[in-house]
Design an enzyme around this catalytic site. Structure first.
Site, PDB file in Angstrom:
ATOM      1  N   LYS A  49       0.805  -1.216   0.000  1.00 13.84           N
ATOM      2  CA  LYS A  49       0.000   0.000   0.000  1.00 13.84           C
ATOM      3  C   LYS A  49       0.845   1.277   0.000  1.00 13.84           C
ATOM      4  O   LYS A  49       0.304   2.365  -0.272  1.00 13.84           O
ATOM      5  CB  LYS A  49      -0.946   0.002   1.195  1.00 13.84           C
ATOM      6  CG  LYS A  49      -2.007  -1.089   1.145  1.00 13.84           C
ATOM      7  CD  LYS A  49      -2.933  -0.929  -0.047  1.00 13.84           C
ATOM      8  CE  LYS A  49      -4.074  -1.917   0.016  1.00 13.84           C
ATOM      9  NZ  LYS A  49      -5.042  -1.713  -1.084  1.00 13.84           N
ATOM     10  N   ASP A  50       2.123   1.167   0.297  1.00 11.86           N
ATOM     11  CA  ASP A  50       2.994   2.347   0.177  1.00 11.86           C
ATOM     12  C   ASP A  50       2.934   2.911  -1.242  1.00 11.86           C
ATOM     13  O   ASP A  50       2.975   4.129  -1.452  1.00 11.86           O
ATOM     14  CB  ASP A  50       4.446   1.983   0.496  1.00 11.86           C
ATOM     15  CG  ASP A  50       4.677   1.715   1.976  1.00 11.86           C
ATOM     16  OD1 ASP A  50       3.709   1.723   2.746  1.00 11.86           O
ATOM     17  OD2 ASP A  50       5.853   1.498   2.343  1.00 11.86           O
TER      18      ASP A  50
END
Length: 461
Positions: A49-50
């Site tokens: 998700k970064d």
């Protein structure tokens, strides 16, 4: 040495992406296709998700939606919030994250460590409920003048993977990848990466989604499941089931359902046999990839995204006591277990009438009262058990003329029983029940029986 001679990133944001492929050396089938994991847990925030977090913030900055020093708001199970927290810290934004109460405690602590404001809200509510994660996040953004990241419908989410994850896999495999496997949460990872790989291969790469078997994405009933950060839960009172716009349904060729137990035990196996400490959603994806690889040949090549680290779930999927308590482990030796002492039970929806309950041909005398789900006949998730009906007392009330068959069962329903796991020792489970005379028995988090405690059966209810 000058500053330009240093081989380093200018900020942590430049370290996002570029994750390696790691071959599964011990758990993959010997005669099947090789399986490589895309190690997204090596991103700075510990998850895939970064990538989406950085992509969404940069897109909002370019469009002018997010001003310098502004306020970011997002609803998330945790990982996107952690990615946003890293970006917010680097670029000087305030961040408020709304998380469901089923998210692990570790994720909340990580978010707070980065300086994010965390708002916890019930997870098992209809989408239209003001307390729903997405509704509450939207309201906070509107009231504060903040920017809602809205990962579920933000095109910058799948774009991050179309521009980054997909090209990386194609380059790392030198175009040899034949099958791509990923879990489906917001849908951004599988949509963006899968679309790129299909484009690059002229349609040769097959894309496989991995999904909890109760999730709606794979045709499940939408009832609760235990794997975080993946799947699509559907509350039975939700008026309209809206799927994320980040999920492009035409990209996956097939969506494979995987049970919670298989997901969790696969993740634990990866830690102990491959040295990869991963979350349960990685277990879901790898379980699907191993099934697939066994049907292929050594000339094929499977790449599977493992989205996050197991460090965020040490108190859940890697805690034997937690797993036994929900019936996921049955490894107690040399003493009787709950399974050996459990009796049968039945369940019926809370909307039942007294007549329907009395006519119900179910085993046992203590019945679980559940959230009504049309067409669902299997054992209910413990999260959706709302009370207990002692059918003996209902029969006695009917015989005494105190209840009519058309009456609702509501006035005869008591609090839900506590729960014990099928594989717990009988001694430990009955001690934990304490003053209660009975407990629901759980198998993989679902009510499958009843355990009588210290009280005599005739006094239970």
């Amino acid at each position: 040495m000058t500053e330009t001679d240093v081989d380093a990133f200018d900020s942590v944001l430049e370290a996002i992406g570029g994750t390696p492929l790691i071959r599964l050396a011990r758990v993959a089938p010997e005669a099947g296709a090789p399986v490589y994991v895309k190690a997204e847990f090596l991103n700075p925030g510990g998850s895939v998700k970064d990538r989406a977090a950085l992509s969404m913030v940069l897109a909002a900055e370019r469009s002018g939606e997010l001003k310098p020093g502004g306020h970011i708001v997002e609803g998330t199970s945790g990982n996107t919030g952690i990615g946003l927290a890293i970006v917010a810290a680097q670029r000087g934004y305030r961040l408020t994250v709304v998380v469901p109460d089923k998210s692990s405690r570790e994720k909340t602590l990580i978010l707070q460590a980065y300086g994010a404001e965390v708002v916890v809200t019930p997870g098992a509510v209809p989408r239209e409920d003001p307390a729903h994660v997405s509704q509450l996040a939207r309201r906070i953004a509107e009231e504060s003048g903040g920017w809602l990241a809205n990962q579920y419908d933000n095109p910058a989410n799948p774009a991050a993977h179309h521009e980054g994850t997909g090209p990386e896999i194609w380059r790392q495999t030198r175009g040899r990848v034949t099958h791509f496997v990923a879990g489906i949460g917001t849908g951004g990872t599988i949509s963006g990466t899968g679309a790129y790989l299909k484009e690059a291969s002229d349609g040769r790469v097959r894309v496989i989604g991995a999904d909890p078997d109760h999730s709606v994405y794979s045709g499940g009933d939408g009832s609760p499941y235990f794997v975080e950060s993946i799947g699509h839960y559907l509350h039975p009172d939700t008026a309209e089931d809206l799927w994320p716009e980040s999920y492009h349904r035409g990209v996956p060729d097939v969506v494979e359902p995987i049970g919670d137990r298989e997901s969790i035990l696969t993740a634990r196996r990866l830690a102990r046999e491959e040295g990869l400490l991963l979350g349960a959603s990685a277990g879901t994806a790898v379980a699907a990839a191993l099934r697939l690889a066994a049907t292929l040949t050594p000339d094929d090549l499977v790449v599977v995204v493992v989205p996050d680290s197991g460090r965020s779930y040490l108190s859940k999927y890697y805690d034997d006591e937690w797993l036994r308590g929900f019936g996921f482990l049955e490894d107690v030796e040399d003493e009787p277990t709950v399974a050996e002492a459990a009796g049968p039970c039945s369940w019926l929806p809370s909307t039942s009438s007294a007549g329907e309950a009395l006519d119900h041909d179910g085993p046992g005398e203590l019945w679980a009262v559940t959230v009504p789900r049309p067409g669902v006949t299997g054992s209910p998730a413990f999260a959706e058990v709302t009370g207990t009906l002692d059918v003996r007392r209902l029969r006695a009330a009917e015989a005494a003329g105190l209840v009519r068959r058309e009456d609702s069962i509501t006035g005869h329903v008591t609090e839900p029983l506590p729960a014990v796991g099928l594989g717990e020792s009988h001694r430990a489970a009955t001690a934990r029940i304490g003053a209660h005379d009975a407990a629901w028995v759980l198998t993989d988090g679902r009510v499958t029986g009843v355990l009588l405690g210290a009280g005599k059966p005739e006094t239970i209810g």
